[in-house]
Design a protein around this motif. Sequence first.
Motif, PDB file in Angstrom:
ATOM      1  N   LEU A 196      55.934 -70.843 -63.786  1.00 58.17           N
ATOM      2  CA  LEU A 196      55.858 -69.522 -63.182  1.00 58.17           C
ATOM      3  C   LEU A 196      56.126 -68.422 -64.203  1.00 58.17           C
ATOM      4  N   PRO A 197      55.204 -67.496 -64.328  1.00 55.13           N
ATOM      5  CA  PRO A 197      55.421 -66.395 -65.266  1.00 55.13           C
ATOM      6  C   PRO A 197      56.308 -65.296 -64.693  1.00 55.13           C
ATOM      7  N   LEU A 198      56.843 -65.486 -63.503  1.00 53.66           N
ATOM      8  CA  LEU A 198      57.732 -64.492 -62.902  1.00 53.66           C
ATOM      9  C   LEU A 198      58.979 -65.181 -62.370  1.00 53.66           C
ATOM     10  N   ASN A 199      60.090 -64.501 -62.415  1.00 51.60           N
ATOM     11  CA  ASN A 199      61.283 -65.030 -61.746  1.00 51.60           C
ATOM     12  C   ASN A 199      61.241 -64.635 -60.267  1.00 51.60           C
ATOM     13  N   ARG A 200      62.242 -65.053 -59.514  1.00 49.91           N
ATOM     14  CA  ARG A 200      62.204 -64.819 -58.065  1.00 49.91           C
ATOM     15  C   ARG A 200      62.174 -63.330 -57.724  1.00 49.91           C
ATOM     16  N   ALA A 201      62.936 -62.564 -58.455  1.00 46.10           N
ATOM     17  CA  ALA A 201      62.997 -61.127 -58.168  1.00 46.10           C
ATOM     18  C   ALA A 201      61.640 -60.463 -58.408  1.00 46.10           C
ATOM     19  N   GLU A 202      60.976 -60.893 -59.467  1.00 45.86           N
ATOM     20  CA  GLU A 202      59.670 -60.312 -59.758  1.00 45.86           C
ATOM     21  C   GLU A 202      58.630 -60.707 -58.723  1.00 45.86           C
ATOM     22  N   MET A 203      58.700 -61.964 -58.299  1.00 41.45           N
ATOM     23  CA  MET A 203      57.792 -62.393 -57.240  1.00 41.45           C
ATOM     24  C   MET A 203      58.009 -61.530 -56.004  1.00 41.45           C
ATOM     25  N   ALA A 204      59.268 -61.290 -55.699  1.00 42.40           N
ATOM     26  CA  ALA A 204      59.602 -60.455 -54.540  1.00 42.40           C
ATOM     27  C   ALA A 204      59.061 -59.039 -54.712  1.00 42.40           C
ATOM     28  N   ASP A 205      59.232 -58.483 -55.896  1.00 38.73           N
ATOM     29  CA  ASP A 205      58.774 -57.118 -56.142  1.00 38.73           C
ATOM     30  C   ASP A 205      57.253 -57.022 -56.073  1.00 38.73           C
ATOM     31  N   TYR A 206      56.607 -58.104 -56.388  1.00 44.46           N
ATOM     32  CA  TYR A 206      55.150 -58.122 -56.298  1.00 44.46           C
ATOM     33  C   TYR A 206      54.691 -58.253 -54.855  1.00 44.46           C
ATOM     34  N   LEU A 207      55.445 -58.998 -54.069  1.00 46.60           N
ATOM     35  CA  LEU A 207      55.010 -59.330 -52.717  1.00 46.60           C
ATOM     36  C   LEU A 207      55.592 -58.421 -51.644  1.00 46.60           C
ATOM     37  N   GLY A 208      56.433 -57.497 -52.046  1.00 49.93           N
ATOM     38  CA  GLY A 208      57.075 -56.635 -51.059  1.00 49.93           C
ATOM     39  C   GLY A 208      58.096 -57.370 -50.213  1.00 49.93           C
ATOM     40  N   LEU A 209      58.836 -58.282 -50.846  1.00 52.66           N
ATOM     41  CA  LEU A 209      59.868 -59.047 -50.147  1.00 52.66           C
ATOM     42  C   LEU A 209      61.170 -58.930 -50.927  1.00 52.66           C
ATOM     43  N   THR A 210      62.200 -59.662 -50.499  1.00 48.41           N
ATOM     44  CA  THR A 210      63.421 -59.746 -51.295  1.00 48.41           C
ATOM     45  C   THR A 210      63.438 -61.097 -51.999  1.00 48.41           C
ATOM     46  N   LEU A 211      64.242 -61.174 -53.029  1.00 46.86           N
ATOM     47  CA  LEU A 211      64.264 -62.433 -53.774  1.00 46.86           C
ATOM     48  C   LEU A 211      64.794 -63.582 -52.926  1.00 46.86           C
ATOM     49  N   GLU A 212      65.703 -63.277 -52.011  1.00 48.72           N
ATOM     50  CA  GLU A 212      66.215 -64.332 -51.131  1.00 48.72           C
ATOM     51  C   GLU A 212      65.101 -64.919 -50.271  1.00 48.72           C
ATOM     52  N   THR A 213      64.286 -64.036 -49.745  1.00 44.86           N
ATOM     53  CA  THR A 213      63.193 -64.510 -48.891  1.00 44.86           C
ATOM     54  C   THR A 213      62.208 -65.348 -49.691  1.00 44.86           C
ATOM     55  N   VAL A 214      61.900 -64.906 -50.891  1.00 48.62           N
ATOM     56  CA  VAL A 214      61.002 -65.694 -51.734  1.00 48.62           C
ATOM     57  C   VAL A 214      61.593 -67.081 -51.963  1.00 48.62           C
TER      58      VAL A 214
END
Lengths: 276, 276
Positions: A196-214
């Motif tokens: 994964l080229p993104l960490n959880r927080a970045e995935m969240a920021d991309y998807l409009g979610l929180t890192l916990e939800t991701v």
Amino acid sequence: MAESYINGFESRTIGGIRRTLSSCRLGDRGICGALDDSALSDLKKISRRRFIQEGGVIFHEGDEADYFFSIVFGAVKLSTSLADGRQHIVEFLYPPSFHSLHIESRRHHNAHAAVDAELCIYARNPFERCLSRHIELEHKLFEMAILELERSRVRMLILARKNSLERVASLLLMLIEYVQDIGCGTVRGNSAVLRLPLNRAEMADYLGLTLETVSRQLSLLKRRRIIEFSSRRDVSIPDVKQLVEVAKVEALNRPKSGLALHHGGQRALALGMPDQ
Amino acid sequence: MAESYINGFESRTIGGIRRTLSSCRLGDRGICGALDDSALSDLKKISRRRFIQEGGVIFHEGDEADYFFSIVFGAVKLSTSLADGRQHIVEFLYPPSFHSLHIESRRHHNAHAAVDAELCIYARNPFERCLSRHIELEHKLFEMAILELERSRVRMLILARKNSLERVASLLLMLIEYVQDIGCGTVRGNSAVLRLPLNRAEMADYLGLTLETVSRQLSLLKRRRIIEFSSRRDVSIPDVKQLVEVAKVEALNRPKSGLALHHGGQRALALGMPDQ
DNA sequence: CGTCCAATTGATTCCGGTCAATGCTGGTGG
DNA sequence: CCACCAGCATTGACCGGAATCAATTGGACG
């Protein structure tokens, strides 16, 4: 760090693999693809290769936009800082993206290398002059902009209508689709392995979610045996079809062939177009 | 219904107001703005004006994309039908939008007139030939595509990060901003009056909400005396600044002047660009 | 005046956010 | 080589906002 020169471009070791950077790895997909030999050598004169390590800064919000770049290998994340201190990942760019003839003179976003990346850089003025000399170049850029617009509309739909699980699955699918260009894994048949080229927080920021939800949704996919982690960044997807199922991408796709939609009886605009 | 001809274009009554359609009402904002007289007359030869009533169909998903159009007056909504029968409003187009040189030969979306609208239509082949004769035209289209991409990114941020009240307020602000072009109301000083070109369900489909939530948030704005309804479709906003406050648009804007962001110490990419 | 449909409002549910505790892992230094 | 630490990630408990389901209102039009 340059190790050799071929056609004025370097060869270099990235991610442990030695890559020879001959004229252009993008083939006809990138902006070079539109050009004949003379135009190509014209463009080459004003281009520079740059390598950026994972996490490296390309530019900041507010910087002067005095150059453009296309991505040859790897991925770049475009982000905006929000009032509350968080960031929003506006776009995730991968080859052969060209970024980005905006009209204004200052950057609207921050740009970072999401993974080790190789860029092709063009100073603004010479590039714009080159653009005016070679219509095909502008043509190609235009086409690429239209495609990006299409993609951005698909992503809007994801943000507007999908739940968290579907969003996470959609992101994984996007990564799988571009795994080759990003250089973050491999696909074989119906299964894929990727870093994964993104960490959880970045995935969240991309998807409009929180890192916990991701994280929760990734765990859910794991529990359902749709994905598997060998480390926090390394996923394998044994059966991509299952992931497609979860992401509900069908809703995004165009209507197949003839069995389109019943148009509710309304006729489309009558044209009476001029001939030819 | 045509009542007179000036420069080959019609004059007509729309929304109770008689409009004279001389060469092009868009001034230099539309695609015509980029052209000199000879190019303009070249383009005119292949263009046709069309009027479409509110709700009228322009084209359907899956139709052949055999023409392009620009919006001269009014607004067009682009939508996609979802698997569950709902629709998603992909984009809301208003003058001087040009839609839309996509590469593929079939439409990806449905297009409807959101209000009575006036379009300028170009058959695909002649237009593409015209495009190749007049570089300035392609230049202009490219620029417009880039701008639209920027706007789509702002909207993504809205979908990803704003709550329902902020979204509704943001939509109202967008409508206020383009009230002139859409022909759906008037702005005077800091107050605005407008007739909504969308019903509650459409607003919801545009904002990624449900119609109930849209209704509730409108009621909330009403209770706070930020907006006022004279009918279900007619809103007045006595103080637009208050609405801006609610929409939290600041978060979307670029950093002002010098007080930008502290870059966290990281240096941006060093260029070593070729001169000039 | 009654019908129809959009819109509003209410009651309830549920998804994702928030806050908080814990776990894991890769890197550092003893 | 192992112990420790820092930061990322996971998991849990709880809360709140928007969705959902449902009833009611209100306006347009025949």
